[in-house]
Enzyme design. Structure first.
Site, short mmCIF file in Angstrom:
data_model
loop_
_atom_site.label_atom_id
_atom_site.label_comp_id
_atom_site.label_asym_id
_atom_site.label_seq_id
_atom_site.Cartn_x
_atom_site.Cartn_y
_atom_site.Cartn_z
N GLY A 1 0.85 -1.19 0.00
CA GLY A 1 0.00 0.00 0.00
C GLY A 1 0.88 1.24 0.00
O GLY A 1 1.79 1.35 0.83
N ASP B 1 7.47 5.21 -3.33
CA ASP B 1 7.02 5.50 -1.97
C ASP B 1 8.21 5.73 -1.05
O ASP B 1 8.17 6.59 -0.15
CB ASP B 1 6.17 4.35 -1.44
CG ASP B 1 4.98 4.05 -2.32
OD1 ASP B 1 4.41 5.01 -2.89
OD2 ASP B 1 4.62 2.87 -2.47
#
Length: 319
Positions: free
Chosen positions: A36, A260
């Site tokens: 995620g 990320d």
């Protein structure tokens, strides 16, 4: 960690990632990981000693417990997480199709994470944070998640909280036109906008070149625009000028999660009060760490490891 201690608040959908070392169609063992975009950023920050928290919904079963255990083990605050008894965990299947190519399949429609609402994020937002980090993935997963993302950005900006937005376009979730219709106005709430070169047109008028997009965003109140260049490093723009930093040369084994990691490194530098060049230096360092290990975040460094990739020749063993 109490809510008032949080430096960076993230929100979004956490996924259970099932990874295969070969083609999924042939069967074989799968390994389970947490995935995620927003949880990756939170973990990257927590490993560097920052107080990061994640807000979202998880299934009220063993898979939801797995997500929470992983986050808590990494020091990420989960007080704002809701257990959803009516919806399953979102799943991501990742297959290593060739040595240089991985493919992803999702099973996330109707997941617990996709049911995120404004009510879920209102409390954690009200408790305060220095930075709210969002990605363009969350508004793509459902109408309610989109409303929650816009609500969070608007409330945070009004409260003087720095809003960070990573475009993070996912073609499997929505079209470029649909993404642009949401992300262009959303970027107006952001102080920091992060995008790869091929994502810049999603936060500006179609057909605008990089210089034009940057000028438009800075003119709308964005303070910093970061352009990720993959193996070529990154560029950062502010009203005071621009910086380009090359990537750290490493042997890449898994590029998933590199963007990320870059974001986590940049936000860490922001929290530490570094100048633009040093923020970029930390960002590309974390991106390099991410690609040297399998998994979205497993290879990310602790603060005392930040210098490991500089000054050590390939194959070095530290004794």
């Amino acid at each position: 960690m109490t809510a008032s201690d949080v430096e960076v608040l993230t929100l979004g959908e956490a996924l259970v990632s099932l990874r295969s070392s070969g083609p999924l169609a042939l069967g074989g063992p799968l390994t389970m990981h947490l995935a995620g975009a927003e949880t990756n950023v939170a973990i990257g920050l927590a490993r560097l000693g920052h107080r990061a928290a994640w807000v979202g919904r998880v299934s009220d079963d063993e898979l939801g417990e797995f997500v929470l255990r992983q986050l808590r083990a990494e020091g990420v605050g989960t007080d704002g997480v809701r257990r959803d008894p009516d919806r399953p965990a979102g799943l991501m299947f990742l297959e290593r199709r060739t040595a240089d190519l991985s493919r992803v399949q999702y099973q996330r429609t109707g997941s617990a994470g996709s049911a995120l609402t404004c009510d879920d994020v209102a409390g954690p937002l009200a408790a305060g944070a220095r930075v709210l980090h969002l990605s363009g993935i969350t508004p793509a997963v459902s109408d309610s998640a989109r409303e929650a993302t816009v609500f969070a950005a608007r409330q945070a900006a009004a409260a003087g909280i720095t809003v960070s937005l990573d475009v993070n376009y996912r073609a499997r979730l929505w079209s470029r036109d649909a993404a642009r219709a949401v992300l262009t106005p959303l970027a107006g709430y952001a102080s920091i906008v992060i995008a790869s070169v091929d994502e810049l047109d999603l936060v500006a008028e179609p057909g605008t070149d990089e210089a034009g997009v940057v000028a438009e965003l800075l003119g709308r109140g964005v303070q910093t625009v970061l352009v990720k260049l993959g193996a070529d490093g990154a560029r950062g723009y502010t009203r005071d000028g621009a910086q380009h930093l090359a990537a750290v040369p490493v042997t890449a084994v898994d590029t998933v999660g590199a963007g990320d990691a870059f974001t986590a490194g940049y936000l860490s530098g922001h929290l530490d009060g570094l100048d633009l060049r040093d923020r970029l230096r930390r960002a590309v360092a974390l991106g390099a760490f991410a690609v040297t290990a399998h998994g979205d975040w497993e290879g990310l460094p602790r603060r005392d490891e930040l210098s490991l990739l500089t000054g050590n020749a390939a194959g070095t063993t530290l004794r």
